[in-house]
Design a protein around this motif. Structure first.
Motif, PDB file in Angstrom:
ATOM      1  N   LEU A  74       0.813  -1.225   0.000  1.00 11.16           N
ATOM      2  CA  LEU A  74       0.000   0.000   0.000  1.00 11.16           C
ATOM      3  C   LEU A  74       0.843   1.270   0.000  1.00 11.16           C
ATOM      4  O   LEU A  74       0.312   2.366   0.148  1.00 11.16           O
ATOM      5  CB  LEU A  74      -0.922   0.008   1.234  1.00 11.16           C
ATOM      6  CG  LEU A  74      -1.903  -1.164   1.349  1.00 11.16           C
ATOM      7  CD1 LEU A  74      -2.589  -1.144   2.713  1.00 11.16           C
ATOM      8  CD2 LEU A  74      -2.927  -1.130   0.227  1.00 11.16           C
ATOM      9  N   MET A  75       2.160   1.147  -0.208  1.00  5.84           N
ATOM     10  CA  MET A  75       3.046   2.301  -0.031  1.00  5.84           C
ATOM     11  C   MET A  75       2.783   3.417  -1.030  1.00  5.84           C
ATOM     12  O   MET A  75       3.125   4.576  -0.783  1.00  5.84           O
ATOM     13  CB  MET A  75       4.518   1.873  -0.091  1.00  5.84           C
ATOM     14  CG  MET A  75       4.994   1.408  -1.447  1.00  5.84           C
ATOM     15  SD  MET A  75       6.733   0.895  -1.380  1.00  5.84           S
ATOM     16  CE  MET A  75       7.033   0.578  -3.130  1.00  5.84           C
ATOM     17  N   ALA A  76       2.144   3.105  -2.183  1.00  2.00           N
ATOM     18  CA  ALA A  76       1.874   4.157  -3.171  1.00  2.00           C
ATOM     19  C   ALA A  76       0.897   5.199  -2.656  1.00  2.00           C
ATOM     20  O   ALA A  76       0.754   6.275  -3.244  1.00  2.00           O
ATOM     21  CB  ALA A  76       1.345   3.539  -4.462  1.00  2.00           C
ATOM     22  N   MET A  77       0.224   4.920  -1.534  1.00  2.00           N
ATOM     23  CA  MET A  77      -0.658   5.921  -0.930  1.00  2.00           C
ATOM     24  C   MET A  77       0.142   7.102  -0.386  1.00  2.00           C
ATOM     25  O   MET A  77      -0.399   8.197  -0.213  1.00  2.00           O
ATOM     26  CB  MET A  77      -1.482   5.289   0.194  1.00  2.00           C
ATOM     27  CG  MET A  77      -2.488   4.249  -0.276  1.00  2.00           C
ATOM     28  SD  MET A  77      -3.266   3.351   1.103  1.00  2.00           S
ATOM     29  CE  MET A  77      -4.090   4.710   1.956  1.00  2.00           C
ATOM     30  N   LEU A  78       1.414   6.879  -0.091  1.00  2.00           N
ATOM     31  CA  LEU A  78       2.291   7.924   0.435  1.00  2.00           C
ATOM     32  C   LEU A  78       3.160   8.473  -0.679  1.00  2.00           C
ATOM     33  O   LEU A  78       3.347   7.843  -1.723  1.00  2.00           O
ATOM     34  CB  LEU A  78       3.173   7.363   1.551  1.00  2.00           C
ATOM     35  CG  LEU A  78       2.460   6.765   2.763  1.00  2.00           C
ATOM     36  CD1 LEU A  78       3.472   6.105   3.689  1.00  2.00           C
ATOM     37  CD2 LEU A  78       1.664   7.832   3.513  1.00  2.00           C
ATOM     38  N   LEU A  79       3.729   9.643  -0.448  1.00  3.28           N
ATOM     39  CA  LEU A  79       4.674  10.213  -1.401  1.00  3.28           C
ATOM     40  C   LEU A  79       5.935   9.364  -1.470  1.00  3.28           C
ATOM     41  O   LEU A  79       6.369   8.796  -0.456  1.00  3.28           O
ATOM     42  CB  LEU A  79       5.045  11.631  -0.982  1.00  3.28           C
ATOM     43  CG  LEU A  79       3.962  12.705  -1.144  1.00  3.28           C
ATOM     44  CD1 LEU A  79       4.350  13.958  -0.363  1.00  3.28           C
ATOM     45  CD2 LEU A  79       3.745  13.033  -2.614  1.00  3.28           C
ATOM     46  N   PRO A  80       6.560   9.263  -2.638  1.00  7.33           N
ATOM     47  CA  PRO A  80       7.787   8.460  -2.750  1.00  7.33           C
ATOM     48  C   PRO A  80       8.855   8.869  -1.748  1.00  7.33           C
ATOM     49  O   PRO A  80       9.491   8.009  -1.126  1.00  7.33           O
ATOM     50  CB  PRO A  80       8.234   8.728  -4.195  1.00  7.33           C
ATOM     51  CG  PRO A  80       6.971   9.034  -4.924  1.00  7.33           C
ATOM     52  CD  PRO A  80       6.128   9.800  -3.937  1.00  7.33           C
ATOM     53  N   GLU A  81       9.053  10.176  -1.589  1.00  6.70           N
ATOM     54  CA  GLU A  81      10.095  10.620  -0.670  1.00  6.70           C
ATOM     55  C   GLU A  81       9.777  10.259   0.780  1.00  6.70           C
ATOM     56  O   GLU A  81      10.671  10.002   1.593  1.00  6.70           O
ATOM     57  CB  GLU A  81      10.343  12.126  -0.794  1.00  6.70           C
ATOM     58  CG  GLU A  81       9.109  12.995  -0.602  1.00  6.70           C
ATOM     59  CD  GLU A  81       8.422  13.346  -1.918  1.00  6.70           C
ATOM     60  OE1 GLU A  81       7.871  14.464  -2.002  1.00  6.70           O
ATOM     61  OE2 GLU A  81       8.456  12.512  -2.852  1.00  6.70           O
ATOM     62  N   THR A  82       8.484  10.220   1.106  1.00 10.71           N
ATOM     63  CA  THR A  82       8.080   9.809   2.452  1.00 10.71           C
ATOM     64  C   THR A  82       8.393   8.340   2.671  1.00 10.71           C
ATOM     65  O   THR A  82       8.887   7.947   3.735  1.00 10.71           O
ATOM     66  CB  THR A  82       6.574  10.059   2.660  1.00 10.71           C
ATOM     67  OG1 THR A  82       6.295  11.445   2.504  1.00 10.71           O
ATOM     68  CG2 THR A  82       6.126   9.597   4.043  1.00 10.71           C
ATOM     69  N   VAL A  83       8.113   7.519   1.673  1.00  6.04           N
ATOM     70  CA  VAL A  83       8.396   6.087   1.777  1.00  6.04           C
ATOM     71  C   VAL A  83       9.891   5.854   1.931  1.00  6.04           C
ATOM     72  O   VAL A  83      10.315   5.007   2.728  1.00  6.04           O
ATOM     73  CB  VAL A  83       7.848   5.337   0.546  1.00  6.04           C
ATOM     74  CG1 VAL A  83       8.316   3.880   0.555  1.00  6.04           C
ATOM     75  CG2 VAL A  83       6.323   5.405   0.515  1.00  6.04           C
ATOM     76  N   GLY A 112       7.958   2.482 -12.440  1.00  2.00           N
ATOM     77  CA  GLY A 112       6.678   2.973 -11.945  1.00  2.00           C
ATOM     78  C   GLY A 112       6.770   4.171 -11.032  1.00  2.00           C
ATOM     79  O   GLY A 112       5.747   4.764 -10.680  1.00  2.00           O
ATOM     80  N   VAL A 113       7.984   4.550 -10.630  1.00  2.00           N
ATOM     81  CA  VAL A 113       8.123   5.697  -9.723  1.00  2.00           C
ATOM     82  C   VAL A 113       7.607   6.973 -10.377  1.00  2.00           C
ATOM     83  O   VAL A 113       6.974   7.809  -9.735  1.00  2.00           O
ATOM     84  CB  VAL A 113       9.589   5.872  -9.267  1.00  2.00           C
ATOM     85  CG1 VAL A 113       9.773   7.202  -8.537  1.00  2.00           C
ATOM     86  CG2 VAL A 113       9.993   4.726  -8.348  1.00  2.00           C
TER      87      VAL A 113
END
Length: 203
Positions: free
Chosen positions: A90-99, A164-165
């Motif tokens: 589910l990490m795509a719910m967050l911003l890439p930099e946050t992940v 996909g990023v």
């Protein structure tokens, strides 16, 4: 053994590290085992005015059940649901930099846990045959593998080499512009998601 002795023995052997134990429900578990004929009362003991203690022993049926259960645990893979697997799905719910930040923090925590286990091993391994430390080594190996994968994943997200990023970033750019997920899904279904993103990003 009697129940308290079972609890003490499991704690002394560090079984909480490899088996999910709820010591508070141990008496209920013992009653269930007895009801199903897997253990039986061997004797009762009383010391002075203290409450009577019941000592249990495994039955022949219990030995058969334990043997079959252990064989299944070792030879049959089962689907487990680690929390990190849920988070990654589910990490795509967050911003890439946050992940990336969160993964970096997790890697730091894993490094600390692995180091603590290494230190613990130095303290307890002396004189203990490796046979009785196999589950400890297995857990450390799993933590090490997780650490390596997540560190690499964070790097690939950060340098945008993870496939996909770009789309992930574009999705959050659209959300930041006020589009709802329903709007975005509509654009995707119409096939004009790419152009909308290109217009938004000035490409």
């Amino acid at each position: 053994m009697y129940p308290y002795e079972m609890t003490t023995s499991m704690r002394e052997r560090g079984k909480e590290d490899s088996i999910r134990l709820n010591f508070g429900s141990l008496y209920s578990v013992i009653k269930s085992l007895e009801k199903n004929g897997l253990i039986a009362v061997a004797q009762t003991e009383r010391e002075g005015n203290r409450p009577e203690r019941i000592v249990y022993e495994i039955t022949d049926a219990g030995r058969v059940e334990a043997d079959e259960w252990l064989r299944e645990l070792i030879d049959t893979p089962v689907k487990e649901y680690p929390a990190i697997e849920t988070g990654l799905s589910l990490m795509a719910m967050l911003l890439p930099e946050t992940v990336v930040e969160l993964l970096d923090k997790r890697v730091e925590r894993l490094d600390a846990e692995i180091a603590a286990r290494d230190a613990e091993l130095m303290g307890v391994a002396a004189g203990v045959p490796e046979l009785f430390m196999v589950e400890f080594h297995y857990k450390t190996a799993m933590l090490t593998a997780e650490r390596a994968y997540l560190a690499q994943l964070a790097t690939r997200i950060g340098n945008r080499t993870l496939d996909g990023v770009g789309m992930w970033e574009q999705l959050h750019a659209l959300l930041a512009q006020g589009l709802s997920m329903a709007d975005i899904n509509s654009k995707v279904s119409k096939g004009d998601f790419g152009q909308e993103v290109a217009d938004l990003l000035g490409q």
